[in-house]
Design an enzyme around this catalytic site. Structure first.
Site, mmCIF file in Angstrom:
data_model
loop_
_atom_site.group_PDB
_atom_site.id
_atom_site.type_symbol
_atom_site.label_atom_id
_atom_site.label_comp_id
_atom_site.label_asym_id
_atom_site.label_seq_id
_atom_site.Cartn_x
_atom_site.Cartn_y
_atom_site.Cartn_z
ATOM 1 N N LEU A 160 26.536 25.436 54.474
ATOM 2 C CA LEU A 160 27.279 25.111 55.686
ATOM 3 C C LEU A 160 27.377 26.331 56.606
ATOM 4 O O LEU A 160 27.019 26.278 57.769
ATOM 5 C CB LEU A 160 28.675 24.601 55.333
ATOM 6 C CG LEU A 160 29.623 24.324 56.505
ATOM 7 C CD1 LEU A 160 29.081 23.204 57.395
ATOM 8 C CD2 LEU A 160 31.025 23.968 55.998
ATOM 9 N N GLY A 210 31.468 30.388 60.906
ATOM 10 C CA GLY A 210 32.119 30.408 59.610
ATOM 11 C C GLY A 210 33.183 29.340 59.567
ATOM 12 O O GLY A 210 32.917 28.173 59.280
ATOM 13 N N GLN A 233 47.259 47.648 38.730
ATOM 14 C CA GLN A 233 48.207 48.742 38.967
ATOM 15 C C GLN A 233 48.967 49.090 37.697
ATOM 16 O O GLN A 233 49.192 50.277 37.391
ATOM 17 C CB GLN A 233 49.192 48.332 40.075
ATOM 18 C CG GLN A 233 50.185 49.406 40.468
ATOM 19 C CD GLN A 233 49.532 50.552 41.228
ATOM 20 O OE1 GLN A 233 48.520 50.350 41.891
ATOM 21 N NE2 GLN A 233 50.096 51.749 41.114
ATOM 22 N N GLU A 285 35.477 28.913 51.212
ATOM 23 C CA GLU A 285 36.012 27.549 51.141
ATOM 24 C C GLU A 285 37.144 27.335 52.148
ATOM 25 O O GLU A 285 38.074 26.558 51.917
ATOM 26 C CB GLU A 285 36.525 27.226 49.718
ATOM 27 C CG GLU A 285 35.513 27.446 48.613
ATOM 28 C CD GLU A 285 34.479 26.349 48.513
ATOM 29 O OE1 GLU A 285 34.256 25.661 49.524
ATOM 30 O OE2 GLU A 285 33.897 26.184 47.449
ATOM 31 N N SER A 307 38.944 30.191 55.005
ATOM 32 C CA SER A 307 39.734 31.414 54.886
ATOM 33 C C SER A 307 41.219 31.060 54.855
ATOM 34 O O SER A 307 41.628 29.965 55.245
ATOM 35 C CB SER A 307 39.470 32.350 56.072
ATOM 36 O OG SER A 307 40.003 31.794 57.262
#
EC number: 1.3.8.5
Length: 418
Positions: free
Chosen positions: A157, A163, A368, A395, A397
């Protein structure tokens, strides 16, 4: 030689599966137990997936990442368990399971290798699109070898210039007799160059979403080529390349659905794809929480285990809370999508937005809490961080998902529902 992080993970996955078979774990871990709320069949699917993740994926995920190996043999073994077409109909070789079942399976597999599971989820989305929108000839021609993963599929796509604005795609498909002639390119295609089947969104009509159609392009078709293999932060067990069409002649018989239906097909595929990739984030986060719990138990500072430090206990509790909340929102969206409810599209976007953000935060916090060791590639936690980061981008943003469930987006949601 890998250090104990990856080995402990594989051992924990085996132990967790055995514990579930005995009736569930006790103590702290019970609050994050992914089997809570599932029926007996779903617990069995989950156990099979956890066992496979521990046996076939976790011991190899670091090597797949560091050597950028596409684990074809492992994925075909997964397909033998029904994971090549999880929510595809059974008459073409699929498992015929629900969206919730699928989420449960992908979460479990992702604990073993998030990157590989993410590719399997994309492959599943492609097979579902053909199964759902293809005619009987197409279903029986394409789906059986995809469900066994004898052949692999990619979703095409995204383009260099489109995008999140997918409806502006430029790849053209001009009809000439019984073929479409494709020209254009697709960007960031998972499996590009390795996959056998490319589910391609292309422009057969005018501007906007109604001018887009969906065609299947088979590897080896003259005019189909691929860009260089991209060097990525994570997702290294699956190749990513541009897919290029130069006067690529594709039979009209390979068109999925009607002309002009491609955008609807693409968006309906992504609704499930968002649940799938969020479920992969869940698996990464769950594994990271477990690795952190174990690390705090063995690592000593100031003469006592870090697990005795109340600040770190609170941090671990926060991680567990985020994990369970993410799991609940994903499973709620999966049920809504399965039931074809009016709120399903918005819930899928909410689940993807919330869970990919929260699960990445969990993985990052886990690194961390491992201190300097967490930054070493000998320890699995850093790979979960790298592999889950991209889930906030693809998929849809996180910004795009916010748009889709905002009050002013009803027209877009209507288009997604078709």
């Amino acid at each position: 030689m890998l250090r104990s992080g990856c080995r402990r993970l594989g051992g924990w996955l085996h132990g967790a599966a055995r514990a579930r078979a005995r009736g569930g774990r006790r103590g702290w871990a019970s609050c994050i137990d992914p089997s809570v709320g599932l029926n007996e069949d779903q617990k069995e699917f989950q156990k099979v997936a956890f066992d496979f993740a521990a046996r076939e994926m976790a011991p190899n995920m670091a090597e797949w990442d560091q050597k950028e190996l596409f684990p074809v043999d492992a994925m075909r073994k997964a397909a033998q368990l029904g994971f090549g077409g999880v929510y595809v109909r059974t008459d073409v070789g699929g498992s015929g399971l629900s969206r919730l079942d699928t989420s449960v399976i992908f979460e479990a597999l992702a604990t073993g290798c998030t990157s590989t599971t993410a590719y399997i989820s994309i492959h599943n989305m492609c097979v579902w699109m053909i199964d759902t929108f293809g005619n009987e000839e197409q279903r029986h021609r394409f789906c059986p070898p995809l469900c066994t993963m004898e052949k692999f599929a990619s979703y095409c796509l995204t383009e260099p210039g489109s995008g999140s604005d997918a409806a502006s795609l430029l790849t053209s498909a001009k009809r000439q007799g019984d073929h479409y002639i494709l020209n254009g390119s697709k960007a960031f295609i998972s499996g590009g160059g390795e996959s056998d089947i490319y589910v391609v969104m292309c422009r057969t009509g005018g501007p906007g979403p109604k001018g887009i159609s969906c065609v299947v392009v088979e590897k080896g078709t003259p005019g189909l080529s691929f860009g260089k293999k991209e060097k990525k932060v994570g997702w290294n067990s699956q190749p990513t390349r541009a897919v290029i069409f130069e006067d690529c002649a594709v039979p009209v018989a390979n068109r999925i659905g009607n002309e002009g239906q491609g955008f609807i097909i693409a968006m309906k595929g992504l609704n499930g794809g968002r649940i799938n990739v969020a479920s992969c984030s869940l698996g990464a986060a769950h594994a990271s929480v477990v690795l952190t719990r174990d690390y705090l138990s063995v690592r000593k500072q100031f003469g006592e285990p870090l697990a005795n430090n109340q600040y770190l206990q609170f941090k671990l509790a926060d991680m567990a809370t985020r994990l369970v909340a993410s799991r609940l929102i994903i499973r709620n969206a999966a049920v809504a999508l399965q039931e074809e409810r009016e709120d399903a599209v918005a819930l899928c976007s909410m689940a993807k937005l919330f869970a990919t953000d929260e699960c990445f935060a969990i993985c990052n916090q886990a690194l961390q809490m491992h201190g300097g060791y967490g930054y070493l590639k000998d320890y699995a936690v850093q790979q979960y961080v790298r592999d889950s980061r991209v889930h906030q981008i693809l998929e849809g943003s996180v910004c795009g998902c916010r748009t889709e469930h905002s009050p002013g987006s009803q027209e877009a949601l209507h288009c997604h529902r078709g």
